[in-house]
Design a protein around this motif. Structure first.
Motif, short mmCIF file in Angstrom:
data_model
loop_
_atom_site.label_atom_id
_atom_site.label_comp_id
_atom_site.label_asym_id
_atom_site.label_seq_id
_atom_site.Cartn_x
_atom_site.Cartn_y
_atom_site.Cartn_z
N SER A 298 0.43 -1.02 0.19
CA SER A 298 -0.40 0.18 -0.68
C SER A 298 0.17 1.13 -0.28
CB SER A 298 -1.22 0.29 0.79
OG SER A 298 -0.02 0.23 2.61
N ALA A 299 0.37 2.25 -0.79
CA ALA A 299 1.18 3.76 -0.83
C ALA A 299 0.04 4.86 -0.28
CB ALA A 299 1.85 3.70 -1.99
N THR A 300 0.33 5.91 0.67
CA THR A 300 0.07 6.55 1.41
C THR A 300 0.09 8.28 0.59
OG1 THR A 300 0.08 5.42 3.46
CG2 THR A 300 -0.47 7.59 3.30
N LEU A 301 -0.69 8.97 0.70
CA LEU A 301 0.01 10.60 0.31
C LEU A 301 -0.98 11.34 1.15
CD1 LEU A 301 -1.26 11.00 -3.74
CD2 LEU A 301 1.01 10.99 -2.33
N ARG A 302 -0.03 11.56 1.91
CA ARG A 302 -0.13 12.76 3.10
C ARG A 302 -0.75 13.94 2.30
NH1 ARG A 302 -0.84 9.43 7.77
NH2 ARG A 302 0.14 8.20 6.71
N THR A 303 -1.52 14.66 2.73
CA THR A 303 -2.13 16.19 3.02
C THR A 303 -1.30 17.50 3.75
OG1 THR A 303 -4.35 16.71 4.29
CG2 THR A 303 -3.79 15.85 1.25
N ASN A 304 -0.74 18.03 4.13
CA ASN A 304 -0.61 19.03 4.99
C ASN A 304 -1.47 19.39 6.16
OD1 ASN A 304 2.44 19.77 3.60
ND2 ASN A 304 1.57 21.52 2.63
N VAL A 305 -1.29 19.73 6.68
CA VAL A 305 -3.19 20.25 7.70
C VAL A 305 -3.54 21.53 7.37
CG1 VAL A 305 -2.78 21.47 10.33
CG2 VAL A 305 -0.83 20.00 10.03
N PHE A 306 -4.88 21.02 7.34
CA PHE A 306 -5.34 21.49 7.16
C PHE A 306 -6.31 22.25 8.24
CE2 PHE A 306 -6.27 19.16 3.42
CZ PHE A 306 -5.53 19.96 2.01
N LEU A 307 -7.10 23.71 8.01
CA LEU A 307 -7.54 23.97 9.07
C LEU A 307 -8.76 24.05 9.27
CD1 LEU A 307 -6.11 27.64 8.72
CD2 LEU A 307 -5.72 26.21 10.08
N PRO A 308 -9.17 24.33 10.75
CA PRO A 308 -10.76 23.42 10.82
C PRO A 308 -11.81 24.08 9.87
CG PRO A 308 -9.71 24.33 13.01
CD PRO A 308 -9.11 24.64 12.07
N THR A 309 -12.62 23.63 10.35
CA THR A 309 -14.07 24.24 9.51
C THR A 309 -15.03 24.35 10.28
OG1 THR A 309 -15.31 21.99 9.33
CG2 THR A 309 -13.88 22.14 7.46
N ASP A 310 -16.08 25.31 9.72
CA ASP A 310 -16.81 26.04 10.57
C ASP A 310 -18.09 26.09 9.13
OD1 ASP A 310 -16.87 28.12 9.68
OD2 ASP A 310 -15.35 29.27 10.49
N LYS A 311 -19.20 26.77 9.78
CA LYS A 311 -20.54 26.77 9.05
C LYS A 311 -19.99 27.70 8.02
CE LYS A 311 -24.00 27.05 12.26
NZ LYS A 311 -23.02 26.96 13.91
N GLU A 312 -19.34 28.58 7.69
CA GLU A 312 -18.35 29.61 6.24
C GLU A 312 -17.58 28.46 5.46
OE1 GLU A 312 -18.45 31.09 9.62
OE2 GLU A 312 -20.77 31.28 9.57
N HIS A 313 -16.38 27.57 6.24
CA HIS A 313 -16.02 27.34 5.38
C HIS A 313 -16.36 25.54 5.83
CE1 HIS A 313 -14.29 31.13 7.17
NE2 HIS A 313 -13.95 30.99 5.79
N VAL A 314 -17.03 24.69 5.09
CA VAL A 314 -16.88 23.70 4.94
C VAL A 314 -15.68 23.29 3.63
CG1 VAL A 314 -18.91 22.95 5.44
CG2 VAL A 314 -18.12 23.77 2.89
N CYS A 315 -15.00 21.77 3.98
CA CYS A 315 -14.35 21.76 3.14
C CYS A 315 -14.34 21.04 1.60
CB CYS A 315 -12.47 21.29 3.99
SG CYS A 315 -11.50 20.87 2.36
N GLN A 316 -14.72 20.95 0.46
CA GLN A 316 -14.64 19.95 -0.88
C GLN A 316 -14.00 19.62 -0.83
OE1 GLN A 316 -18.67 20.89 -2.78
NE2 GLN A 316 -19.23 19.62 -1.91
N ILE A 317 -13.06 18.57 -0.91
CA ILE A 317 -11.51 18.38 -1.93
C ILE A 317 -12.21 17.00 -3.20
CG2 ILE A 317 -10.15 16.88 -2.68
CD1 ILE A 317 -9.26 17.34 0.58
N THR A 318 -12.23 17.54 -4.23
CA THR A 318 -12.99 17.21 -5.28
C THR A 318 -11.53 16.50 -6.71
OG1 THR A 318 -14.79 18.56 -6.14
CG2 THR A 318 -14.20 16.83 -7.97
N PHE A 319 -11.78 15.43 -6.88
CA PHE A 319 -10.10 14.14 -7.51
C PHE A 319 -10.59 13.22 -8.17
CE2 PHE A 319 -11.65 11.98 -3.79
CZ PHE A 319 -11.61 10.27 -3.63
N HIS A 320 -9.50 13.46 -9.28
CA HIS A 320 -9.87 12.45 -10.74
C HIS A 320 -9.67 11.28 -10.44
CE1 HIS A 320 -12.58 15.04 -12.98
NE2 HIS A 320 -11.42 15.76 -12.46
N TYR A 321 -9.84 9.60 -10.53
CA TYR A 321 -8.73 9.03 -10.10
C TYR A 321 -9.43 7.62 -11.01
CZ TYR A 321 -13.59 6.75 -8.25
OH TYR A 321 -14.49 6.11 -7.93
#
Length: 134
Positions: free
Chosen positions: A61-84
């Motif tokens: 298995s191989a892992t891709l790790r991201t840097n640290v993201f900041l917390p989300t709140d009502k105004e800031h949800v995090c959406q990640i779209t990726f092609h695979y």
């Protein structure tokens, strides 16, 4: 406001990844490298770059790790779209979430090669009250 970043691996790794460098088991290549499918990216461009599992690591298995993201709140949800792309017999692609206070990674999405050998897109939405990595 909403900030979104596009990452296409054309010049380097994503901002989310480049500080960590290319992680073991992954290579950055394009379809012209002719090793094996895919022979183009999701838009059909054979010179566009994407990340691919390294041929030296067929079974592990191989892992891709991201840097640290900041917390989300009502105004800031995090959406990640990726092609695979999943080849036949190449196992399972999983997306995990690791919160700052936790040592464990929680699996939040996965796909395996039931629809093989085609590009697919997926969007995940993340809510976290603390810093996190994906």
């Amino acid at each position: 406001g909403s900030s979104s970043e596009k990452c296409d691996f054309e010049t380097d790794l994503c901002k989310a990844l480049w500080e960590l460098g290319l992680q073991p088991g992954w290579i950055r290549r394009n379809g012209q490298s002719g090793m094996r499918p895919p022979y183009s990216d999701h838009s059909g461009n054979d010179s566009a770059y994407f990340l691919s599992l390294s041929p030296e690591m067929p079974s592990s298995s191989a892992t891709l790790r991201t840097n640290v993201f900041l917390p989300t709140d009502k105004e800031h949800v995090c959406q990640i779209t990726f092609h695979y792309w999943i080849s036949q017999g190449s196992g399972t692609l999983m997306v995990g979430l690791q919160k700052h206070s936790e040592d464990t990674v929680t699996n939040i999405w996965q796909a395996s090669g039931e629809l093989q050998n085609q590009w697919k897109a997926n969007t995940i939405t993340i809510n976290s009250t603390e810093k996190y990595k994906v």
